[in-house]
Scaffold this active site. Structure first.
Site, PDB file in Angstrom:
ATOM      1  N   LYS A   1      56.595  49.523  81.305  1.00 38.41           N
ATOM      2  CA  LYS A   1      58.043  49.390  81.207  1.00 38.41           C
ATOM      3  C   LYS A   1      58.443  49.334  79.746  1.00 38.41           C
ATOM      4  CE  LYS A   1      60.209  45.291  81.808  1.00 38.41           C
ATOM      5  NZ  LYS A   1      60.472  44.741  80.523  1.00 38.41           N
TER       6      LYS A   1
ATOM      7  N   LYS B   1      51.518  38.910  89.499  1.00 33.88           N
ATOM      8  CA  LYS B   1      51.331  37.452  89.495  1.00 33.88           C
ATOM      9  C   LYS B   1      51.026  36.976  90.910  1.00 33.88           C
ATOM     10  CE  LYS B   1      54.413  36.477  85.607  1.00 33.88           C
ATOM     11  NZ  LYS B   1      53.386  35.995  84.686  1.00 33.88           N
TER      12      LYS B   1
ATOM     13  N   HIS C   1      61.966  42.654  86.283  1.00 32.32           N
ATOM     14  CA  HIS C   1      61.276  41.512  86.892  1.00 32.32           C
ATOM     15  C   HIS C   1      62.133  40.770  87.910  1.00 32.32           C
ATOM     16  CE1 HIS C   1      58.467  42.440  83.856  1.00 32.32           C
ATOM     17  NE2 HIS C   1      58.967  41.704  82.893  1.00 32.32           N
TER      18      HIS C   1
ATOM     19  N   LYS D   1      67.219  33.160  76.853  1.00 32.75           N
ATOM     20  CA  LYS D   1      66.324  32.761  75.758  1.00 32.75           C
ATOM     21  C   LYS D   1      66.799  31.405  75.209  1.00 32.75           C
ATOM     22  CE  LYS D   1      64.102  36.815  75.060  1.00 32.75           C
ATOM     23  NZ  LYS D   1      62.650  36.951  75.202  1.00 32.75           N
TER      24      LYS D   1
END
Lengths: 512, 350
Positions: A168, A202, A261, A362
């Site tokens: 990606k 994951k 994601h 963030k």
């Protein structure tokens, strides 16, 4: 293509061992190769999962010998391998790693690569499969793909396969994603194309399907009749460290994380049960979720349902942080969001009217990714008062860290009165299973070599998600009036506007 | 019971009356807020060896490092009179630097203990709704009774330790024929060769090597003392997977391939800590070797076909029974292959 009928292999059902292959990594001197790909391949070798006689070729333009390349990778492996680095094992593994110097656009480089691959096959005594890993910046994909096609490398030897793995981002909007997909499609068939989204590798993301479809008790409740809202949060407690500001400022939270994601997690939570666990049945159901999202168009809808923000100066973990626009390599007048929160609706019978709140930011107080499913209140009788009804049940799926699942439920407080207290049933990977999970890239590389595309994004998934994102981006960058860029101090949980968006629905962000 | 034995029981923790085990456990957890009780399964270790409790406590402690469980140690021994004693303790591991995660251990000493007593002890002290895994050490004696094994979900045995493997395999097969039985069987003798077999399978994971398989004419297996049964299981596995018949010429073992080729089998006892040391499969043009001679944690495989030589280093099976058990509890998986091999194995044992 018939599978190899090794009578000894088929009994070892726990092992997913692919046939021999050569992996060619384009962009081999880059960060991804050193931090993720080589340590993943080493750990596969250490676990006995790497295909026999597998070889790795690093393809890049810098001048290096095999030896220099191996030594550099040895150092990286010591730092980044999850199981450490055994000298003897590394030494053997490294003997199968090679360096190939070439410019991406040089046809002679690909002819030389082809000869190298053929020589390896001769050494093995039989042709092997070929995996081409594009670990370069996306703007190099087209030239690499074209050169692979021109050299005939996209066609595997008889009875073998040639596949491409694309890192990606898969484009930066719908138009670029479609163009990229067309470029890939002209060289490799969709069935031989593997688009990485490492969140799917994951353990806990994979566990979402097991949780939903292997446990009878949840699925009857997994719909708008019983669920009030769903929240998906990806919080990071870092900013633009390591010089990331330059890249990030061209992308932003929506394109960098939400399109890929978080939409993958959303799909896993909202999808219908697949007919089987094959790659396409699973991805068919996932893409339906994205296609069913109610699109936000225009200034009004985007402003009401999408909040974007940048962090200002603050403090995270006791350390002072500058604001986003003061970060290294970030434009002081940047209009790129470092935080985004969305309210989404999945327009299906199952989810009609249930808001899905997704946020990514963030410089938030902690690093954590989780999904919380908030159930409705129990009916009024037999607990008539608000206190007696207490709080709702919430199931939390912790993707990282402290991977696990918890369920909040109500229990009676000891005493004469009928008072209730929420309690938590908690399953933690760390205390339940001693066995360490493999890293996401180990799983994904092995799946690509084994031909299992379940954990890779399909072309229509990528394009559908970009189509949704594009509407928001258009509103953000339209001529004339644009939705506001909000602010939040670094170390806080985001802008108050994101809180107000939920408050209008009578909801609040889950305290993490 | 001698003073020596009593001091050996100190490791078992606090002795409690048999009828008060649950109450005592509750008090144990109530005392300390810093500890978290964790339990994903009941794990019982059954032994009839008088001196086994101390060692089994240590084994259980190791198991709880990886698998949170309620541990039950059961020692059934002859005695002058019938009696039952119980102890409780816990094995705690630190998590996140401070909080303890603990697994309970309840130990029972049953003198003149018979099947009924063993069963009642097990039934009364299981953590409810959790599966029961039982490590039955040593022979399958008369205490291995239908009313006991009908509640077992996972049974670990070690056929290499049986004094009469033929009889005990018969007992096991009879047990499995009962309708009430649902346990999965994992034989440590078989589990010890899991990664060894994986390495051998890897030798044939390409067409050129695979072409040599029907031409095999010799198998050599080197095993360490006390592990002949593991070697025989390996022979049975190869035989079953290659669809060979067994051709016993006296004590010599031979397999006959579907192509009619006789494959001579040589089993050699050698020294070494690892249960299986080396296996070599030979055809006229090729040799396939898997050996433990490359360090404690690895096996080395070597494929030689004409001038083509290929070597690999792969993970090796642990020599620790606990590691094998913990690994198997993490993997679970089927057992149908094992039982396909047992008939051939029984013929080889005689």
């Amino acid at each position: 293509m018939p599978d190899l009928q090794n009578p000894f292999q088929e009994t070892l059902i726990q092992r997913h061992r692919a046939e021999s292959c050569t992996i060619v990594i384009f962009g081999a001197t880059g960060d991804l190769t050193h931090r993720k790909l080589i340590p993943a391949l080493y750990n596969l070798a250490a676990a006995g999962d790497l295909p026999p006689q597998a070889k790795v070729i690093g393809f890049a333009r810098r001048d290096k010998t095999d030896e220099v390349f191996r030594n550099e990778l040895a150092e990286a492996n010591k730092k980044f391998s999850r199981s450490g680095s055994n000298e003897e094992l590394w030494s053997r593994f490294a003997q199968s790693v090679f360096y190939h110097k070439s410019e991406f656009q040089d046809p002679a480089g690909y002819e030389a690569l082809k000869k190298k691959l053929d020589d390896f096959d001769k050494e093995r005594g039989a042709p092997a499969n070929r995996l081409f890993y594009l670990a370069t910046a996306p703007d190099a994909f087209a030239v690499v793909l074209e050169q692979l096609r021109a050299a005939g490398l996209n066609k595997a030897p008889e009875g073998k396969w040639a596949r491409v793995v694309c890192e990606k981002p898969s484009g930066t909007d719908l138009a670029t994603a479609q163009k990229l997909n067309q470029q890939v499609d002209q060289v490799f068939a969709e069935r031989d194309t593997y688009r990485i989204d490492h969140y799917l590798g994951k353990e806990t993301a994979q566990n979402i399907m097991v949780l939903r479809f292997a446990n009878l008790m949840f699925e009857p409740l997994w719909n708008s009749r019983f669920i009030e809202q769903v929240q998906i949060t990806c919080a990071e407690n870092l900013g633009m460290e390591g010089g990331r500001g330059g890249y990030y400022d061209t992308s932003g939270a929506l394109r960098d994380m939400v399109q890929s994601h978080l939409f993958q997690l959303l799909s896993l939570v909202a999808m219908e049960p697949p007919t089987d666990l094959g790659a396409d049945p699973v991805r068919d159901e996932k893409v339906k979720v994205i296609r069913s999202l109610r699109k936000w168009r225009g200034l009004k809808e985007v402003s009401e349902n999408v909040i974007r923000a940048q962090y200002t100066a603050g403090s995270v973990d006791g350390v002072d942080r500058v604001g986003y626009r003061q970060e290294d390599r970030v434009n002081p007048k940047s209009m790129t969001e470092a935080y985004v929160a969305l309210r989404l609706y999945v327009n299906t019978w199952r989810w009609q009217g249930v808001p899905f709140y997704i946020r990514m930011g963030k410089q938030l107080p902690k690093k954590a990714t989780e999904i919380s499913v908030h159930f409705k209140h129990a009916p009024q009788a037999p607990f008539p008062t608000a206190q007696q009804r207490g709080t709702r049940n919430v199931m939390v799926i912790r993707i990282q860290p402290d991977e696990g699942i918890s369920l909040r439920m109500l229990s009676k407080l000891p005493g004469m009165q009928l008072l209730m207290q929420p309690v938590k049933m908690d399953f933690r990977y760390s205390t339940s299973f001693g066995k360490a999970s493999s890293e996401a890239y180990e799983r994904l590389l092995l799946d690509a070599m084994s031909g299992d595309a379940t954990l890779f994004a399909r072309r229509d998934e990528v394009e559908s998600s970009w189509a949704f994102i594009d509407e928001i981006e258009h509103a953000w960058h339209a001529e004339g009036e644009q939705p506001p860029m909000c602010e939040y101090p670094a170390g806080s949980w985001g802008p108050k506007e994101a809180d107000e968006m939920l408050k209008r629905d009578g909801h609040v962000w889950r305290r993490m | 019971m001698s003073t020596e034995s009593e001091s050996a029981y100190a490791i078992l923790g606090q002795e409690v009356p048999l009828g008060s085990v649950d109450k005592a456990l509750k008090e144990l957890w109530g005392q300390d807020d810093a500890r978290t009780k964790a339990s994903l399964l009941n794990f019982a270790i059954y032994s009839e060896k008088a001196e086994s409790m101390e060692e089994n406590t240590r084994l259980l402690e190791e198991i709880t490092l990886e698998q949170a469980c309620r541990g039950l140690l059961i020692l059934a021994v002859p005695g002058e009179k019938r009696s039952a004693r119980a102890w409780i303790t816990a094995h705690c591991q630190l998590q996140d630097g401070h909080k303890s995660v603990c697994s309970e251990q309840v130990s029972f000493l049953l003198e003149q203990g018979n099947a009924n007593q063993v069963r009642n002890v097990v039934f009364a002290h299981l953590d409810s709704d959790l599966p029961l895994a039982c490590w039955w050490q040593d022979n399958l004696t008369s205490n291995f009774d239908e009313r006991l094994y009908s509640v077992i979900d996972v049974l670990f045995i070690d056929s290499s330790k049986w004094s009469n493997p033929s009889a005990d395999f018969t007992t096991l097969l009879n047990a499995l024929s009962h309708d009430s039985v649902r346990f999965a069987v994992y034989d440590l003798s078989w589990l010890r060769s899991h990664l060894f077999r994986t390495a051998l399978a890897a030798c044939f994971q390409d067409v050129v090597a695979l072409a040599e398989l029907p031409k095999l004419n010799r198998i050599e297996i080197y095993y360490s003392k006390g592990n002949r049964l593991s070697a025989l299981l390996l022979v049975a596995w190869i035989g079953v997977r290659m669809k060979c018949g067994l051709d016993m010429a006296g004590k010599d073992i031979r397999l006959q391939s579907p192509e009619g080729i006789l494959i001579n089998v040589s089993l050699v006892e050698t020294t070494g800590a690892e249960h299986l040391q080396k296996i070599i499969l030979r055809s006229k043009a090729a040799t396939f070797t898997v050996t433990r001679e490359c360090g404690a944690h690895y096996v080395c495989s070597r494929v030689e076909i004409g001038d083509h030589i290929y070597e690999e280093m792969l993970p090796a099976d642990s020599v620790s029974d606990v590691a094998l058990i913990v690994d198997q509890l993490s993997r679970m998986g089927g057992q149908s292959l094992y039982f396909q091999m047992v008939p051939m194995l029984q013929k080889m044992i005689g």
